[in-house]
Write a protein that holds these residues in place. Structure first.
Motif, PDB file in Angstrom:
ATOM      1  N   CYS A 169       0.831  -1.202   0.000  1.00 42.51           N
ATOM      2  CA  CYS A 169       0.000   0.000   0.000  1.00 42.51           C
ATOM      3  C   CYS A 169       0.869   1.256   0.000  1.00 42.51           C
ATOM      4  O   CYS A 169       1.873   1.345   0.713  1.00 42.51           O
ATOM      5  N   HIS A 220       0.097   4.055   1.195  1.00 34.40           N
ATOM      6  CA  HIS A 220      -0.130   4.877   2.379  1.00 34.40           C
ATOM      7  C   HIS A 220       0.958   4.569   3.418  1.00 34.40           C
ATOM      8  O   HIS A 220       1.928   5.318   3.515  1.00 34.40           O
ATOM      9  N   LEU A 221       0.823   3.456   4.129  1.00 31.63           N
ATOM     10  CA  LEU A 221       1.813   3.107   5.163  1.00 31.63           C
ATOM     11  C   LEU A 221       2.318   1.686   5.005  1.00 31.63           C
ATOM     12  O   LEU A 221       2.746   1.048   5.970  1.00 31.63           O
ATOM     13  N   CYS A 223       1.124  -1.466   4.227  1.00 28.72           N
ATOM     14  CA  CYS A 223       0.500  -2.768   4.480  1.00 28.72           C
ATOM     15  C   CYS A 223       0.353  -3.506   3.139  1.00 28.72           C
ATOM     16  O   CYS A 223       0.453  -2.896   2.077  1.00 28.72           O
ATOM     17  N   CYS A 267      -6.796  -2.440   1.097  1.00 27.53           N
ATOM     18  CA  CYS A 267      -5.808  -2.420   2.167  1.00 27.53           C
ATOM     19  C   CYS A 267      -6.516  -2.679   3.495  1.00 27.53           C
ATOM     20  O   CYS A 267      -7.451  -1.946   3.851  1.00 27.53           O
ATOM     21  N   HIS A 274      -6.059   0.615   6.725  1.00 26.66           N
ATOM     22  CA  HIS A 274      -6.824   1.856   6.852  1.00 26.66           C
ATOM     23  C   HIS A 274      -7.888   1.992   5.772  1.00 26.66           C
ATOM     24  O   HIS A 274      -8.453   3.071   5.601  1.00 26.66           O
ATOM     25  N   SER A 290      -7.865   1.788   2.302  1.00 29.76           N
ATOM     26  CA  SER A 290      -7.708   2.309   0.931  1.00 29.76           C
ATOM     27  C   SER A 290      -8.148   1.264  -0.087  1.00 29.76           C
ATOM     28  O   SER A 290      -7.992   0.063   0.123  1.00 29.76           O
TER      29      SER A 290
HETATM   30  S1  FES Z   1      -1.485   1.310   4.949  1.00 26.48           S
HETATM   31 FE1  FES Z   1      -2.966   1.035   3.414  1.00 26.48          FE
HETATM   32  S2  FES Z   1      -4.464   2.486   3.851  1.00 26.48           S
HETATM   33 FE2  FES Z   1      -2.983   2.791   5.351  1.00 26.48          FE
END
Ligand code: FES
Length: 77
Positions: free
Chosen positions: A14, A16-17, A19, A32, A35, A37
Motif C-alpha cells: 500500500c 499509504h503506510l 501494508c 488495504c 486503513h 484504501s
Molecule cells: S497502509 Fe494502506 S491504507 Fe494505510
C-alpha cells in the motif's frame, strides 16, 4: 520477448503506510486491510478511496517465445 498489454501486475504494498493489499473478488478491488484504501486493478491501480493518494506501482510484463512471462520494469515506484 514482447510486451503483454493484456497482462498486468502491481506491487501490492500500500502506498499509504505499506501494508499488503489483497484482491477482493466481490468488490473486484485491491483493498488495504490497515486503513481501508481501495485501488482499482482495471484502471492502473488508481486510488478509489484513501487515505492513500498514490496508485500502486505497476509491474510491466513481457512474454517470450515459449510463453514464459517475465517482470521487466516497475512504473510509479
Ligand atoms: S497502509 Fe494502506 S491504507 Fe494505510
Amino acid at each position: 520477448m514482447g510486451r503483454r498489454a493484456d497482462l498486468y501486475a502491481y506491487n501490492l504494498t500500500c502506498t499509504h503506510l505499506q501494508c499488503q493489499v489483497k484482491y477482493n473478488e466481490t468488490s473486484q478491488m485491491l483493498e488495504c486491510p490497515c486503513h481501508g484504501s481501495l485501488f482499482d486493478p482495471i484502471n492502473d491501480a488508481k486510488v478509489i478511496k484513501g487515505p492513500a493518494v498514490k496508485a500502486l506501482p505497476k509491474i510491466v510484463l513481457e512474454e517470450d517465445e515459449n510463453g514464459d512471462i517475465y517482470a521487466v520494469d516497475l512504473i510509479g515506484f
